[in-house]
Write a protein that holds these residues in place. Structure first.
Motif, PDB file in Angstrom:
ATOM      1  N   CYS A   1      42.602   2.868 -33.557  1.00  0.00           N
ATOM      2  CA  CYS A   1      42.581   2.712 -32.091  1.00  0.00           C
ATOM      3  C   CYS A   1      41.787   3.817 -31.404  1.00  0.00           C
ATOM      4  N   GLY A   2      41.403   4.863 -32.159  1.00  0.00           N
ATOM      5  CA  GLY A   2      40.598   5.927 -31.562  1.00  0.00           C
ATOM      6  C   GLY A   2      41.355   7.196 -31.247  1.00  0.00           C
ATOM      7  N   LYS A   3      42.626   7.299 -31.684  1.00  0.00           N
ATOM      8  CA  LYS A   3      43.438   8.477 -31.319  1.00  0.00           C
ATOM      9  C   LYS A   3      42.894   9.757 -31.954  1.00  0.00           C
ATOM     10  N   SER A   4      42.478   9.693 -33.236  1.00  0.00           N
ATOM     11  CA  SER A   4      41.932  10.901 -33.880  1.00  0.00           C
ATOM     12  C   SER A   4      40.569  11.267 -33.298  1.00  0.00           C
ATOM     13  N   THR A   5      39.783  10.261 -32.967  1.00  0.00           N
ATOM     14  CA  THR A   5      38.479  10.510 -32.347  1.00  0.00           C
ATOM     15  C   THR A   5      38.664  11.214 -31.001  1.00  0.00           C
ATOM     16  N   THR A   6      39.631  10.751 -30.214  1.00  0.00           N
ATOM     17  CA  THR A   6      39.918  11.387 -28.924  1.00  0.00           C
ATOM     18  C   THR A   6      40.340  12.831 -29.126  1.00  0.00           C
ATOM     19  N   LEU A   7      41.209  13.063 -30.105  1.00  0.00           N
ATOM     20  CA  LEU A   7      41.664  14.421 -30.394  1.00  0.00           C
ATOM     21  C   LEU A   7      40.485  15.328 -30.751  1.00  0.00           C
ATOM     22  N   LYS A   8      39.624  14.853 -31.644  1.00  0.00           N
ATOM     23  CA  LYS A   8      38.520  15.686 -32.137  1.00  0.00           C
ATOM     24  C   LYS A   8      37.457  15.946 -31.076  1.00  0.00           C
ATOM     25  N   MET A   9      37.429  15.124 -30.038  1.00  0.00           N
ATOM     26  CA  MET A   9      36.494  15.410 -28.948  1.00  0.00           C
ATOM     27  C   MET A   9      36.959  16.600 -28.109  1.00  0.00           C
ATOM     28  N   ILE A  10      38.274  16.903 -28.132  1.00  0.00           N
ATOM     29  CA  ILE A  10      38.780  18.019 -27.333  1.00  0.00           C
ATOM     30  C   ILE A  10      38.186  19.337 -27.815  1.00  0.00           C
ATOM     31  N   ASN A  11      38.036  19.512 -29.147  1.00  0.00           N
ATOM     32  CA  ASN A  11      37.379  20.738 -29.642  1.00  0.00           C
ATOM     33  C   ASN A  11      35.957  20.464 -30.128  1.00  0.00           C
ATOM     34  N   ARG A  12      35.467  19.281 -29.808  1.00  0.00           N
ATOM     35  CA  ARG A  12      34.082  18.870 -30.057  1.00  0.00           C
ATOM     36  C   ARG A  12      33.701  18.889 -31.540  1.00  0.00           C
ATOM     37  N   LEU A  13      34.695  18.633 -32.398  1.00  0.00           N
ATOM     38  CA  LEU A  13      34.344  18.276 -33.774  1.00  0.00           C
ATOM     39  C   LEU A  13      33.599  16.951 -33.769  1.00  0.00           C
ATOM     40  N   ILE A  14      33.935  16.123 -32.784  1.00  0.00           N
ATOM     41  CA  ILE A  14      33.137  14.931 -32.464  1.00  0.00           C
ATOM     42  C   ILE A  14      32.627  15.115 -31.042  1.00  0.00           C
ATOM     43  N   GLU A  15      31.328  15.024 -30.868  1.00  0.00           N
ATOM     44  CA  GLU A  15      30.742  15.218 -29.538  1.00  0.00           C
ATOM     45  C   GLU A  15      30.931  13.963 -28.690  1.00  0.00           C
ATOM     46  N   PRO A  16      31.462  14.111 -27.479  1.00  0.00           N
ATOM     47  CA  PRO A  16      31.600  12.936 -26.602  1.00  0.00           C
ATOM     48  C   PRO A  16      30.237  12.410 -26.171  1.00  0.00           C
ATOM     49  N   THR A  17      30.141  11.094 -26.013  1.00  0.00           N
ATOM     50  CA  THR A  17      28.915  10.489 -25.488  1.00  0.00           C
ATOM     51  C   THR A  17      28.804  10.754 -23.993  1.00  0.00           C
ATOM     52  N   SER A  18      29.941  10.679 -23.316  1.00  0.00           N
ATOM     53  CA  SER A  18      29.965  10.975 -21.882  1.00  0.00           C
ATOM     54  C   SER A  18      31.374  11.391 -21.489  1.00  0.00           C
ATOM     55  N   GLY A  19      31.508  11.915 -20.290  1.00  0.00           N
ATOM     56  CA  GLY A  19      32.800  12.368 -19.800  1.00  0.00           C
ATOM     57  C   GLY A  19      32.920  13.881 -19.859  1.00  0.00           C
ATOM     58  N   ARG A  20      34.050  14.392 -19.400  1.00  0.00           N
ATOM     59  CA  ARG A  20      34.265  15.834 -19.288  1.00  0.00           C
ATOM     60  C   ARG A  20      35.576  16.240 -19.945  1.00  0.00           C
ATOM     61  N   ILE A  21      35.585  17.475 -20.475  1.00  0.00           N
ATOM     62  CA  ILE A  21      36.791  18.099 -21.021  1.00  0.00           C
ATOM     63  C   ILE A  21      36.943  19.450 -20.337  1.00  0.00           C
ATOM     64  N   ARG A  22      38.080  19.691 -19.719  1.00  0.00           N
ATOM     65  CA  ARG A  22      38.338  20.985 -19.089  1.00  0.00           C
ATOM     66  C   ARG A  22      39.593  21.605 -19.703  1.00  0.00           C
ATOM     67  N   ILE A  23      39.493  22.862 -20.099  1.00  0.00           N
ATOM     68  CA  ILE A  23      40.625  23.620 -20.613  1.00  0.00           C
ATOM     69  C   ILE A  23      40.858  24.789 -19.667  1.00  0.00           C
ATOM     70  N   ASN A  24      42.045  24.810 -19.056  1.00  0.00           N
ATOM     71  CA  ASN A  24      42.361  25.791 -18.002  1.00  0.00           C
ATOM     72  C   ASN A  24      41.305  25.787 -16.902  1.00  0.00           C
ATOM     73  N   GLY A  25      40.813  24.604 -16.583  1.00  0.00           N
ATOM     74  CA  GLY A  25      39.853  24.450 -15.500  1.00  0.00           C
ATOM     75  C   GLY A  25      38.411  24.679 -15.892  1.00  0.00           C
TER      76      GLY A  25
END
Length: 413
Positions: free
Chosen positions: A50-74
């Motif tokens: 369903c993409g749960k591991s892919t979503t997780l790995k985008m948070i630390n960019r082990l997988i680079e997102p195609t688009s969108g934003r990730i903010r950690i503590n702003g």
């Protein structure tokens, strides 16, 4: 041991996060937005693929997102150096992923070493973390991964993920490759650690019971990581958003709620104990004074070792080496009532020993206490069902009354 100066968690914001792979017409992760609070444990659960591991790995960019934003503590981390990002985000995976040619200490100290920490600071941190995850630093410091059990490897993996004191910890099915008993204990250990450290944890699992046990909130994900429901475990159990979520909850929601209550929340009783060093006559006397038919023998480190009955002592003939029944199952104070109930039923003796962080004996939980808790949950569910039925009847009456009145509020002729 070094003084624990651990930092807490950080907020995480996912904004329209999407991942497309070349050649696939549909995105693997499609436009996911989510806010996770500092110090919160959030569980991603959903069907395979369903993409749960892919979503997780985008948070630390082990997988680079195609688009969108990730903010950690702003801070927008989408465009910063990914290596620098990963030093701020701990990562633990299934089967620990330890480097086999490195000792336990070298595995844990790897990221701090890369970050330029001094040898003395790394040594203190390794000792602190081994103690934190319940492994004796003197015993495990110089071991290699092949010399560890699966559960010990996972503990070292968690210690390594925490080594540089990151505010965020990502965990991708970290306990999926160990046996059920070890898995229960590792889950309890994570809960205890989180009470001490208050990290922000994002945890992927396919096991809904694990999600209920560990999560402050659970994100139930459909295909492409579309969020079906993002709520507390209790809210999802009692009020699933739709049939898809109900399928994950499954049957026996009241019993699943046993995963929401901890052993520490119920009465833990004292039990007569002796140690392996006690003389046989002292053990006889202790059992006689206790007024019970059974006594618990502890090993040299104060851990539950054997259950001894009166008949065992009568047949001992001067030695307890072969007498009694070995303790196979224990639970910690962080274990759920479901864990405790399963242990009691497996042991078939009406009680289970409760242990501390190093396995030391702290008390006993018995079947009567657990069954009282089950009855309270079932009664609460029965009352909720009655209240829900009354609400439906009132809604029907209100609808009937409205239909009987005309559009202007007057009764129809």
């Amino acid at each position: 041991m070094a003084e624990n100066t651990a930092t807490g968690g950080a907020t995480i914001e996912l904004e329209n996060l999407t991942k497309r792979y070349p050649g696939n017409p549909a995105p693997s992760v499609d436009n996911v937005s989510m806010e996770i609070g500092a110090g919160e444990t959030v569980i991603f659960v959903g069907p395979s693929g369903c993409g749960k591991s892919t979503t997780l790995k985008m948070i630390n960019r082990l997988i680079e997102p195609t688009s969108g934003r990730i903010r950690i503590n702003g801070e927008d981390v989408t465009d910063i150096d990914p290596v620098r990002l990963r030093r701020k985000v701990g990562y633990a995976i299934q089967s620990a992923g330890l480097f086999p040619h490195m000792t336990v200490a070298q595995n844990i100290g790897l990221v701090p070493k890369m970050a330029g920490w001094s040898k003395a600071r790394i040594r203190d941190r390794v000792e602190e973390l081994l103690d934190l995850v319940g492994l004796d630093p003197a015993e495990f410091h110089g071991r290699y991964p092949r010399q560890l059990s699966g559960g010990q490897q996972q503990r070292v993996g968690v210690a390594r993920a925490l080594a540089a004191d990151p505010p965020v910890l990502l965990m991708d099915e970290p306990f999926g490759a160990v046996d059920p008993i070890t898995r229960d204990h590792l889950q309890d250990e994570l809960i205890r650690l989180q009470h001490e450290l208050h990290k922000t944890i994002v945890f992927v699992t396919h096991d809904f019971d694990e999600a209920i046990k560990l999560g402050d909130r659970i994100a139930v994900l459909r295909e492409r990581s579309h969020i079906a429901q993002f709520d507390t475990p209790e809210a999802i159990l009692t009020n699933p958003a739709d049939d898809f979520v109900s399928g994950f909850v499954g049957a026996g929601a009241a019993l699943k709620r046993l995963n929401l209550t901890r052993v520490r929340d119920v009465e833990i009783t004292e039990y007569p104990t002796v140690t392996v060093d006690d003389p046989l006559q002292d053990i006889f006397d202790r059992l006689r004074r206790s007024g019970t038919n059974e006594i618990l023998m502890l090993d040299k480190r104060g851990r539950p070792y054997k259950w001894l009955r009166r008949g065992d002592l009568m047949r001992a003939k001067g030695s307890l080496a072969r007498a009694g029944t070995l303790v196979h199952d224990t639970v910690t104070r962080e274990a759920t009532l479901r864990d405790a109930l399963e242990a009691v039923l497996t042991d078939n003796a009406g009680r289970v020993a409760v242990t501390g962080r190093r396995g030391e004996y702290t008390g006993v939980v018995d079947m009567e206490t657990l069954m009282n808790s089950v009855h309270e949950l079932l009664e609460a569910d029965r009352l909720d069902a009655i209240e829900h039925q009354h609400e439906l009847e009132e809604a029907r009456e209100e609808l009937t009354h409205t239909e009987q009145e005309g559009p202007g509020g007057e009764a129809r002729a």
